[in-house]
Enzyme design. Structure first.
Site, PDB file in Angstrom:
ATOM      1  N   HIS A 321      25.554 -76.092  11.922  1.00 37.82           N
ATOM      2  CA  HIS A 321      26.413 -76.379  12.754  1.00 37.82           C
ATOM      3  C   HIS A 321      26.850 -75.060  13.725  1.00 37.82           C
ATOM      4  CE1 HIS A 321      27.075 -79.892  10.355  1.00 37.82           C
ATOM      5  NE2 HIS A 321      27.548 -80.301  11.350  1.00 37.82           N
ATOM      6  N   GLY A 322      26.336 -74.032  13.617  1.00 40.67           N
ATOM      7  CA  GLY A 322      26.507 -73.098  14.341  1.00 40.67           C
ATOM      8  C   GLY A 322      26.073 -71.623  13.895  1.00 40.67           C
TER       9      GLY A 322
END
Lengths: 465, 376
Positions: A321-322
């Protein structure tokens, strides 16, 4: 390029649709490929070369897998799959995670250069998408593509390039070679697209301003109700932002004869973390299940190995997600809760009334969003403290102001995150729906346009003297 | 859905997107936006350099171009403001809607985090010059008209900026507290952040009480010169439902005896000016009627006045105040730190200045980047 901009909506999209439909079918993939590359390269044209490299690499990897299988050379096929996966992951790592690793190592004294590269848009999505291709060919789940153009179009397909859904090659392989187009499908796409646009622009962006307020509030000033209002706002913003993009993708896909699978199924109705992940970002969950969890042995293994498998999947899900450690923490938070539910708590939950499950599910998810949304660890700690009653009191006057101002739109959002609207819609007569559709489509497009144009509103404030 | 109905929906969507897209491309581009008071982005043709160059300037410019030239841009902005109001919001684009019928607009106010440093610059000025230095901050509209604000509105002036500033001034500076000076329904514009002519007069009375011991009471009533003023706060809010403001002049042109002259220095060299430049009422930026708008230096001379020479370190609020000051001082020098890089201390000596007034509105004092020049 992003969808929610005037230049996309009023220039790019009409141009694509126009050229797409005046071309004979056999050129349509090519037209799409050209526009996909324009879409992809708009922010950073040199990355078009990276994209072409990825396409060519995976295309030939798939062909080699195919040839090896024809010759019963399983070893060769596995090698080709492995090389392709390794190169794809290496590219993803380099562009997305290099700086995270470098800054972390720097902080413990290992000299590593920080590169500050722009992230190629959608790289997390399309890398996962292309990696399915050699695997699906190897598993015999799909045929090799007709040609490079058809494969390149699949990889770069602009409706789902930047925010999913993540489509597996086997789901789209047939549609790349043959798909039908009909006014019914186009009109259904129009409705889906408008719903998605309204979700993104009217709900997510508006409610996001409330989250921005609480994210910017110094941790020491956060009140308990304020922190919860902030996280509620973030929960709504993220859901409508993401599912809005997915709906727009599905809608635009339909306008061009594609059918993508749904990516969300009312996630905030979930009664447990396990159920939440069956309803949230479904295409990512199913990707990890099919291409990581099951190859690791899935749940047909002994308990310790199962825990390990779950750990790997949730660590990967988190960091996907990041490029920031808080996402890893967020993934591991779900690992712990899902293990807890699997081995113990789900039996308890099943015996409790449904509303307890809903409260439990929402509580888990909202606390999770605090880990997700506040990237700075010190700020995250203060935010969680405030949520659990150790902040600057229960509420302050600004909370009353923001509650008063955002209550109507929050109520709309909360209702829209349940199946209620869809149920009411089904109760309308066919005639009523026929009248309502064009009115709602036009109203949705017009209001979204007003918010988009205003989003760029930039009066020169000469009042600074 | 039947085929015909589906075609109808398809056509509807295409008309909307193709239609506005075509209008964008075909309609002539606008140069300037009255509503936003700025030049709009123009089309720039793509070249190898601006497409593949370092910054992708062509793409960035093109996005701005489409946004700026979008057909019916001002109307879309009004539609959005209306929609926000209908959904129960009491603000739009960082502006609060308040008062009866949400006719009063308030730009959101954030107090400065570095107030001590800012006041210290004023203290340095006080230490540098040999004449009395006065310092006053004009309270924000959200302080004076707090009763019109939405309930619990957080980003407002609660009076603490002035209170804290007062505690920070040194013995070299005379602080004049204006927090109680302004009252009434007409002391600010509803659509603009500035004080009105009447507000400026109340400020003048309060300042003169301390600085001069007396002030001039005007016999005449203010003269209405415009009832179509839409200020900057209105522009930010896009609040089309708000009625325009009225603008007034008060001091007769030439002063009470007809001998008052105004010398403007818009570009460094002197030009004849006037207390109220009525030609400015033809443009959007009507507030520039007062002394003709921003300039590095403006000198008002009234040979019949009893007071000496006053230097005002100004922001735009001082422009509507200056006509009143000219009733009591032979010379009023309005000095703008943004456009005037002369040393203040030197200027005071060279021009025989008797008093210095540092006058800022709270919001400008909180944000101005040139205050360090005060102490030089």
């Amino acid at each position: 390029m992003v969808f929610s901009t005037p230049y996309f909506l009023f220039l790019y999209l009409p141009a694509v649709l126009f050229l797409y439909y005046i071309s004979p079918f056999r050129y349509r993939n090519f037209i799409l490929l050209v526009f996909n590359l324009l879409f992809y390269g708009w922010g950073e044209p040199v990355y078009i070369l990276l994209m072409i490299f990825t396409i060519v690499l995976d295309y030939f990897a798939g062909l080699i897998v195919h040839r090896c299988k024809q010759r019963d050379d399983d070893r060769g096929a596995r090698w080709a799959v492995g090389v392709s996966l390794a190169l794809n992951l290496a590219i993803l790592f380099f562009f997305k995670y290099w700086d995270l690793v470098a800054t972390t190592l720097q902080s413990i004294g290992v000299p590593m250069p920080v590169l500050n590269l722009t992230l190629p848009i959608g790289i997390s999505f399309y890398t996962f998408q292309t990696m399915t291709y050699p695997v699906d060919i190897y598993r015999g789940d799909a045929e090799v593509p007709k040609n490079l153009v058809s494969f390149g179009t699949f990889v770069t397909l602009f409706p789902q390039l930047i925010a999913g859904p993540i489509i597996k090659y086997k789901e789209l392989a047939d549609q790349m070679n043959f798909r039908t187009h009909s006014p019914e499908q186009f009109a259904s796409g129009v409705q889906m697209f408008t719903i998605g646009l309204a979700k993104k622009v009217l709900l997510a962006n508006s409610i996001g301003q409330l989250w921005d307020v609480y994210l910017a509030t110094p941790g020491a000033e956060l009140t308990t109700l304020g922190a919860w209002l902030g996280i509620l706002a973030f929960s709504m913003q993220l859901y409508f932002d993401f599912s809005g993009y997915s709906d727009m993708a599905v809608g635009m896909g339909r306008m061009m004869g594609f059918e993508f699978l749904a990516n969300f199924n009312y996630p905030y109705l979930a009664k447990s973390a396990t159920e939440f992940w069956r309803r949230w970002h479904i295409s990512l969950g199913s990707w990890f299940r099919e291409y990581l969890y099951i190859p690791l042995g899935g749940n047909r293994v002994k308990a310790p190995r199962l825990v390990f498998n779950l750990f790997v999947v949730w660590a990967c899900t988190g960091i996907w997600h990041g490029a920031s450690w808080n996402f890893l923490i967020w993934g591991l938070y779900y690992f712990l809760i899902i293990v807890f539910e699997r081995f113990f708590f789900s039996k308890v939950l099943n015996k409790l009334p449904g509303w307890v499950g809903h409260i439990y599910g929402l509580f888990i998810v909202m606390v999770g969003w605090a880990l997700f949304a506040v990237e700075d660890f010190a700020a995250m700690g203060l935010y969680l403290k405030a949520m659990f009653g150790m902040g600057a009191g229960l509420l302050d006057s600004s909370f009353l102001y923001y509650l008063r101002n955002y209550l109507p739109i929050l109520i709309i959002a909360i209702l829209a995150s349940t199946p209620l609207a869809a149920a009411l819609w089904k109760k309308l007569s066919v005639r009523a729906r026929q009248v309502a559709i064009p009115v709602l489509v036009l109203a949705g497009l017009a209001l979204a346009t007003a918010y988009l144009v205003d989003g760029t509103y930039n009066p020169f404030l000469y009042f600074r003297f | 859905m039947g085929k015909k109905y589906s075609i109808f929906i398809t056509v509807l969507f295409c008309l909307f997107t193709f239609g506005f897209g075509a209008a964008l491309l075909l309609l002539p581009d606008r140069e300037f936006s009255e509503q936003e008071n700025r030049y709009l982005t123009q089309f720039e043709a793509p070249t190898l350099d601006n497409v593949f160059g370092e910054n992708g300037e062509f793409m960035a410019n093109f996005e701005k171009y489409v946004n700026d030239q979008f057909p019916l841009r001002d109307e879309w902005i009004h539609l959005k403001a209306w929609s926000e109001r209908l959904i129960g919001k009491q603000e739009n684009n960082d502006v609060y809607f308040g008062g009866e019928g949400q006719q009063t607009l308030f730009a959101q106010y954030t107090p400065p985090s570095d107030l001590a440093q800012r006041v210290e610059y004023v203290n340095q000025l006080g230490a540098n010059v040999d004449v009395p230095v006065y310092f006053a901050l004009i309270p924000d509209k959200s302080y004076v008209w707090a009763d019109r604000l939405p309930d619990n509105a957080p980003l407002v002036d609660d009076g603490s900026t002035i209170q804290q500033a007062q505690g920070l001034v040194s013995g070299d500076v005379n602080f004049i507290d204006l927090s109680g000076a302004l009252s009434g329904d007409d002391v600010f514009y509803r659509t603009d952040h500035h004080w009105s002519t009447m507000g400026a007069y109340q400020g003048y009375v309060a300042l003169m009480t301390t600085m001069n011991g007396t002030c001039t009471i005007l016999d005449s009533e203010p003269t209405l010169v415009s009832d179509t003023f839409y200020g900057t706060t209105w522009s930010s809010a896009g609040a089309a439902w708000v009625e325009p403001d009225e603008m007034y002049t008060w001091v007769p042109e030439g002063g009470l005896t007809g001998h008052t002259t105004v010398t403007r220095y818009p570009n460094g060299s002197p030009v004849d000016g006037s207390l109220y430049d009525l030609s400015r009422l033809e443009v959007k930026d009507k507030y520039s009627m007062f002394l003709g708008g921003n300039q590095g230096l403006c000198v008002i001379r009234n040979p019949d006045a009893e007071g000496g020479r006053l230097l005002v370190v100004r922001d735009s609020y001082a422009d509507s105040l200056a006509p009143f000051l000219s009733l009591d001082y032979q010379e009023v020098h309005l000095f703008d730190l943004r456009y005037n890089r002369l040393s203040l201390n030197q200027y005071v000596q060279d021009n025989g200045i008797d008093q210095v007034l540092v006058l800022y509105s709270n919001s400008n004092f909180s944000t101005d980047a040139n205050l360090a020049l005060l102490g030089l």
